[in-house]
Motif scaffolding. Structure first.
Motif, PDB file in Angstrom:
ATOM      1  N   ASN A  16      29.831  21.738 -84.972  1.00 63.60           N
ATOM      2  CA  ASN A  16      28.561  21.284 -84.397  1.00 63.60           C
ATOM      3  C   ASN A  16      27.731  22.461 -83.891  1.00 63.60           C
ATOM      4  OD1 ASN A  16      29.383  18.707 -84.902  1.00 63.60           O
ATOM      5  ND2 ASN A  16      29.919  18.209 -82.799  1.00 63.60           N
ATOM      6  N   TYR A  20      24.145  23.796 -85.335  1.00 65.61           N
ATOM      7  CA  TYR A  20      23.000  23.932 -84.431  1.00 65.61           C
ATOM      8  C   TYR A  20      22.357  25.309 -84.596  1.00 65.61           C
ATOM      9  CZ  TYR A  20      20.328  24.274 -80.109  1.00 65.61           C
ATOM     10  OH  TYR A  20      19.323  24.460 -79.189  1.00 65.61           O
ATOM     11  N   ARG A 158      26.694   7.695 -87.000  1.00 65.89           N
ATOM     12  CA  ARG A 158      26.984   8.943 -86.290  1.00 65.89           C
ATOM     13  C   ARG A 158      26.468   8.890 -84.852  1.00 65.89           C
ATOM     14  NH1 ARG A 158      25.425  14.067 -89.890  1.00 65.89           N
ATOM     15  NH2 ARG A 158      26.475  15.064 -88.152  1.00 65.89           N
ATOM     16  N   ALA A 162      28.714   9.283 -81.462  1.00 67.54           N
ATOM     17  CA  ALA A 162      28.369  10.348 -80.506  1.00 67.54           C
ATOM     18  C   ALA A 162      28.109   9.790 -79.118  1.00 67.54           C
ATOM     19  CB  ALA A 162      27.158  11.126 -81.017  1.00 67.54           C
ATOM     20  N   LEU A 200      19.440  11.386 -83.172  1.00 69.59           N
ATOM     21  CA  LEU A 200      20.624  12.172 -83.498  1.00 69.59           C
ATOM     22  C   LEU A 200      20.394  13.644 -83.168  1.00 69.59           C
ATOM     23  CD1 LEU A 200      23.468  12.317 -84.669  1.00 69.59           C
ATOM     24  CD2 LEU A 200      22.445  12.582 -86.937  1.00 69.59           C
ATOM     25  N   GLN A 204      22.576  15.919 -80.473  1.00 69.27           N
ATOM     26  CA  GLN A 204      23.215  17.190 -80.821  1.00 69.27           C
ATOM     27  C   GLN A 204      22.718  18.309 -79.912  1.00 69.27           C
ATOM     28  OE1 GLN A 204      22.152  17.327 -84.985  1.00 69.27           O
ATOM     29  NE2 GLN A 204      24.099  16.446 -85.614  1.00 69.27           N
ATOM     30  N   TYR A 205      21.424  18.305 -79.631  1.00 66.87           N
ATOM     31  CA  TYR A 205      20.845  19.336 -78.760  1.00 66.87           C
ATOM     32  C   TYR A 205      21.408  19.218 -77.347  1.00 66.87           C
ATOM     33  CZ  TYR A 205      17.268  22.276 -76.586  1.00 66.87           C
ATOM     34  OH  TYR A 205      16.619  23.260 -75.896  1.00 66.87           O
ATOM     35  N   LYS A 207      24.276  17.975 -76.426  1.00 67.58           N
ATOM     36  CA  LYS A 207      25.680  18.392 -76.418  1.00 67.58           C
ATOM     37  C   LYS A 207      25.811  19.905 -76.349  1.00 67.58           C
ATOM     38  CE  LYS A 207      27.994  14.545 -78.718  1.00 67.58           C
ATOM     39  NZ  LYS A 207      28.851  14.153 -79.861  1.00 67.58           N
ATOM     40  N   ILE A 208      24.941  20.591 -77.076  1.00 64.25           N
ATOM     41  CA  ILE A 208      24.982  22.057 -77.051  1.00 64.25           C
ATOM     42  C   ILE A 208      24.583  22.582 -75.674  1.00 64.25           C
ATOM     43  CG2 ILE A 208      23.951  24.157 -77.984  1.00 64.25           C
ATOM     44  CD1 ILE A 208      25.881  22.820 -79.891  1.00 64.25           C
ATOM     45  N   LEU A 213      30.839  18.562 -75.437  1.00 61.61           N
ATOM     46  CA  LEU A 213      31.355  18.341 -76.770  1.00 61.61           C
ATOM     47  C   LEU A 213      32.772  17.822 -76.715  1.00 61.61           C
ATOM     48  CD1 LEU A 213      30.109  21.675 -78.352  1.00 61.61           C
ATOM     49  CD2 LEU A 213      29.255  19.415 -78.897  1.00 61.61           C
TER      50      LEU A 213
END
Length: 216
Positions: A16, A20, A158, A162, A200, A204-205, A207-208, A213
């Protein structure tokens, strides 16, 4: 023969992060081909830009594409898949477009290239390149709608996976990013294609940024 399977939900934190970094390094792709409906970036151009971004970001990922046969109630079709791998050993298989294997050789080659191109754009979150001349206008537009819905279903799956892995107190902020006040997971099924992609990306952003994560 490789069998179809559900969207992979195994934790892939290293992958992931690599994805990114790669997406941050991706640039606008030059449209280097001319079709009946305008210019578009061909498969080799998209592949080259992804590899350039991977190298620039030093993200530790690689990818390859393949094709399997899929039996449906009406016919046998070919389905493209993309495998994205990280040097940590983590990998993710992403199902993409389908095409008819029974067309003539010239059209089959064109359909396969088109399916791989669209599948690669989906796997790396690249804005779709302009229409090409693989089909006439009516069938092309219908094909877009069918492919878009197939991708939307995968993206929704997904998102749901998540969200279940994240803390509920972040839901409101994430849903607000797509203009939705109520943060209800069941509503994800109703999201349009653009909103599903946007949500989505926001997940993802987040989580970073928060290092929220899944554990290995």
């Amino acid at each position: 023969m490789m069998q179809l399977q559900d969207v992979d939900s195994k934790p892939t934190p290293e992958l992931n992060a690599g994805l990114y970094k790669t997406k941050l390094a991706l640039k606008s792709i030059e449209k280097n081909k001319e079709g009946h409906f305008g210019k578009y970036a061909d498969l080799s151009k998209i592949e080259a830009e992804i590899y350039r971004a991977i190298k620039e970001a030093d993200s530790g990922i690689d990818f390859h594409q393949g094709i399997i046969e899929q039996d449906t109630s009406k016919a046998v079709i070919h389905k493209v898949y993309t495998v994205i791998k990280h040097i940590s050993g983590e990998k993710e298989l992403i199902w993409g477009d389908t095409f008819d294997p029974n067309s003539n050789m010239q059209k089959k080659g064109s359909d396969e290239t088109y399916a791989k191109r669209r599948s690669l754009e989906m796997a790396f979150g690249i804005t779709a390149s302009d229409e090409d001349d693989d089909n006439d206008e009516a069938s092309l537009l219908q094909g877009y709608k069918n492919r878009e819905e197939e991708i939307r279903i995968q993206v929704v799956a997904r998102i749901k996976t998540a969200l279940h892995e994240m803390k509920a107190d972040k839901y409101d902020l994430l849903f607000a990013s797509i203009g939705q006040k109520r943060a209800v997971i069941s509503d994800v099924e109703k999201l349009s294609y653009p909103k599903a992609l946007s949500l989505l990306g926001a997940i993802q952003y987040e989580k970073i940024l928060s290092n929220d994560l899944p554990d290995k």
